[in-house]
Design an enzyme around this catalytic site. Structure first.
Site, PDB file in Angstrom:
ATOM      1  N   ASP A 394      17.116  11.681   6.616  1.00 52.47           N
ATOM      2  CA  ASP A 394      16.374  11.428   6.887  1.00 52.47           C
ATOM      3  C   ASP A 394      15.793  11.963   9.032  1.00 52.47           C
ATOM      4  O   ASP A 394      16.027  12.591   9.087  1.00 52.47           O
ATOM      5  CB  ASP A 394      16.233   9.951   8.365  1.00 52.47           C
ATOM      6  CG  ASP A 394      14.936   9.066   8.303  1.00 52.47           C
ATOM      7  OD1 ASP A 394      14.007   8.932   7.758  1.00 52.47           O
ATOM      8  OD2 ASP A 394      15.174   9.067  10.145  1.00 52.47           O
ATOM      9  N   GLU A 447      13.621  14.705   3.737  1.00 49.81           N
ATOM     10  CA  GLU A 447      12.380  14.037   4.038  1.00 49.81           C
ATOM     11  C   GLU A 447      11.876  14.848   5.746  1.00 49.81           C
ATOM     12  O   GLU A 447      12.292  15.269   6.583  1.00 49.81           O
ATOM     13  CB  GLU A 447      12.574  12.599   5.074  1.00 49.81           C
ATOM     14  CG  GLU A 447      11.028  11.750   4.885  1.00 49.81           C
ATOM     15  CD  GLU A 447      11.380  11.267   6.494  1.00 49.81           C
ATOM     16  OE1 GLU A 447       9.867  10.505   6.453  1.00 49.81           O
ATOM     17  OE2 GLU A 447      12.662  10.887   7.038  1.00 49.81           O
TER      18      GLU A 447
END
Length: 716
Positions: A394, A447
């Protein structure tokens, strides 16, 4: 007295058996005890003399340093028999526990072990934590009435603190009680390496036996190593707390999810489940992106064994499991990593590098060795102990750039004067190297929302080493295009074609994630223009276009049923809408698209290679028609044609490179998907008519707002 204040850092120098001129002095510190008797191996018992309010002593000629002894303790409320922890000296690991990330998670924290002293095995829990700036650390729990004076830990080398407490078992609740360098008490801390945990209000850590669960997925774990870039990878992104609730509105447990979710994933044709973070997190509304128990699956849905069962069942059904992993930041809750030993142990103390202004959380100090090993150990931990198949990392962009979401005077440049965080870059490279060297069948996915070069390039070629990267640019541009009124799309034609310019610069996953259906953005269906039918038709066209594009696929839960409301973590998906053809038709379409994507190598084998894609119609902005062909390694090909207007295009002619015929495989406008059912040829033969610079061409009747897949068969 230091023991009375729980401020003693060297308990083995005073407690337990100690040599002295008159023999062996056995000292026990047990606040609140009334009396005490020691029992040696032959069964003889000797009373201890009270030295002061909490201390007891026995002076003996017996050598208690080699034999195992028990303590019989009288309390005001009853009797207790224990093995004295302070007879087990020298059973601690060295600083090596912090050296190897692949071993750290099996050394640190609370480990169930069995020691051998004097030929007698003694089972219990070895506690080991890292707090170099603390002046004292104790283990507290139900076993000592949460009294930090009872079990002071021994200061070891390299900032470690350790203590073996015999007779403790799986399921024991505990925390650490620390004092800073000045002797001030700190908030009780959960174990940074804790395997299991309890939620509010206690936030305790729980001893857990990792070897207890008996895995059934050997065939999955030992399957041959595959080339992930050439596989059909279709991810279903899921938030475990809001996919479905029970009749009372409560969370489904991990085992209930296994029972209900896995058959659904198989029916829908998804190859992988991507779970939003399951690491323990105190605030449910963070969706898991503010984790504190990095080594503990959240207890909201069950026990660690329950989560292992869930992963096991996924594997038995042929479904891989990817976890969202959050190394970018950690929350400021008192029981977590923040100010762990009275200092900024895990973050940079300078808020310009150590504090995330947007998320109100701490940023890991990636340049500190113990932080790097802690994070990499955690990544490996999930792959080792929970058989996880990959990690979606993330907020990578926030790690890569020192000025991420900061004004010019709110950040500190690197030593070259630039904005790249060299320490974070180094950490990510090391993490990927460790993951792929230990678990070659795993995958890592970034990401990353910027144009940082080489995210999915191998580290030995100068890249970060990720297997894949989310294509945030494709998501942004394609959604921007599809939200335009069809009559206006011709003015935005370059928006939909532009992502193909860089489509092979990384190994991309085309992601329609949770971020696109929250914070007032609306659901995917709600983003679409037009009336009820056109909204659905636009979404069907868009989904078809996505599955025809190069890149692996990811859909957030709810997209497959054309959820009408944006996602809320406080409820469940709008399953009741499946009673209506509009939504059930979308579910059928996404299922068929997933199965088509898996079944046809041309749609996935060369997802990450320019050899797998060629435009057939790229510049017909006036009609808003796009066409391209996808190729398999063996040369098989599939033609994908999208009509982004509600105007049927009868006899639409496009050039193709070879003589043969095209057979319709899937039409998003079909009636079973709640389409218009506009008639379309099922087989189209090529004709010797030049078009788009190619000698052959075909003429298709394109339904309104549709994407059509056609397989090519070459004439002999």
């Amino acid at each position: 007295m230091q023991l009375e204040r729980a401020a003693f850092s060297d308990p083995f120098s005073f407690l337990g058996p100690q040599y002295q001129s008159k023999g062996i002095a056995l000292r026990v510190w047990m606040p609140g005890a009334v009396s005490m008797v020691v029992e040696i191996e032959n069964g003889e018992k000797f009373p201890l003399t009270r030295e002061d309010e909490s201390g007891f002593v026995l002076i003996s000629k017996m050598d208690l340093t080699a034999a195992v002894y028990k303590l019989h303790i009288s309390w005001p409320t009853g009797e207790q028999t224990i093995h004295d922890p302070y007879q087990f000296h020298g059973f601690m690991p060295s600083g090596d526990a912090l050296v190897s990330p692949s071993k750290m998670h099996s050394e640190m924290g609370a480990q169930l072990i069995s020691l051998n002293k004097g030929g007698q095995p003694i089972s219990g829990v070895r506690f080991l934590t890292y707090a170099p700036n603390a002046s004292a650390v104790s283990v507290i729990g139900e076993f000592n009435a949460w009294d930090g004076r009872r079990h002071p830990m021994q200061r070891l080398d390299d900032g470690l603190w350790g203590l073996f407490i015999p007779d403790l078992e799986d399921g024991t609740q505990y925390k650490f009680e620390l004092k800073d360098s000045s002797g001030n008490s700190l908030p009780h801390k959960a174990d940074p390496w804790g395997y299991s945990s309890e939620q509010y209000p206690s936030f305790t850590s729980i001893v857990y036996d990792q070897s207890r669960y008996q895995w059934q997925d050997k065939a999955w774990q030992t399957r041959p190593v595959s080339v992930k870039h050439q596989e059909a990878l279709s991810f279903y992104e899921l938030h475990a707390g809001s996919w479905r609730r029970n009749e009372q509105g409560d969370f489904l447990t991990y085992r209930e999810l296994a029972e209900q979710l896995i058959p659904y994933l198989s029916e829908m044709g998804y190859t992988h489940l991507e779970l939003m973070p399951v690491s323990e997190h105190p605030f449910y509304g963070s969706w898991g992106y503010q984790p504190i128990g990095l080594f503990s699956p959240t207890s909201r849905f069950g026990t660690p064994d329950d989560f292992k069962y869930f992963v096991d069942q996924c594997h038995l059904a042929g479904i891989g499991v990817v976890l969202d992993w959050v190394p970018a930041h950690f929350p400021s809750d008192d029981h977590g990593l923040a100010n762990f030993d009275g200092t900024a142990l895990f973050n940079d103390p300078d808020p310009r590098r150590g504090w995330h202004q947007d998320w109100k959380s701490y940023i890991y100090d990636y340049g500190r060795d113990h932080v790097r090993r802690f994070l990499i150990s955690n990544a490996l931990f999930w792959l080792e102990h929970y058989h996880i198949d990959g990690l979606r990392v993330d907020a990578v962009a926030s790690m890569l750039y020192l000025d991420y979401s900061r004004e010019h005077d709110q950040w500190i440049p690197n030593h070259d004067g630039g904005n790249q965080n060299y320490d974070a870059i180094s950490l990510l490279r090391w993490m990927n190297e460790e993951v792929y060297s230990h678990y070659p069948n795993a995958m890592t996915i970034a990401e990353e929302s910027t144009a940082f070069s080489g995210v999915s390039r191998p580290t030995d070629m100068g890249g970060l080493g990720f297997g894949f990267k989310w294509n945030m640019g494709w998501m942004h541009d394609s959604l921007s295009y599809i939200q335009e009124e069809p009559v206006h799309r011709k003015f935005h034609h370059n928006t939909i074609t532009f992502p193909l310019i860089y489509a092979f610069s990384e190994n991309y996953v085309l992601s329609l994630s949770h971020d696109e259906v929250v914070y007032g953005k609306g659901s995917l269906l709600d983003k679409m223009p037009g009336d009820e039918w056109q909204k659905s038709a636009n979404l069907r066209t868009y989904m078809g276009y996505m599955y025809g594009q190069p890149g692996k696929k990811l859909n957030f839960m709810g997209a497959e049923i054309a959820q009408s409301a944006e996602w809320s973590h406080d409820g469940q998906l709008e399953w009741h809408w499946l009673e209506y053809p509009r939504h059930n038709g979308m579910k059928k379409l996404v299922s068929d698209l997933n199965h088509l994507y898996q079944d046809l190598p041309a749609l996935h084998e060369l997802d990450c290679s320019p050899e797998g894609f060629e435009w057939r119609v790229q510049d017909d902005a006036e009609t808003s028609v796009l066409a391209h062909e996808r190729f398999a390694l063996n040369g098989d090909k599939v033609l994908v044609v999208s009509n982004f207007t509600p105007v049927p295009r009868e006899g639409y002619t496009l050039g193709v490179p070879a003589e043969g015929e095209y057979e319709v495989l899937l039409n998003t406008d079909a009636e079973k998907y709640w389409g218009s059912g506009t008639p379309i040829q099922q087989t189209v033969k090529t004709q010797l008519l030049e078009k788009h610079g190619l000698a052959q061409s075909i003429s298709l009747d394109l339904p309104p707002l549709s994407t059509v897949f056609l397989a090519f068969k070459q004439h002999a």
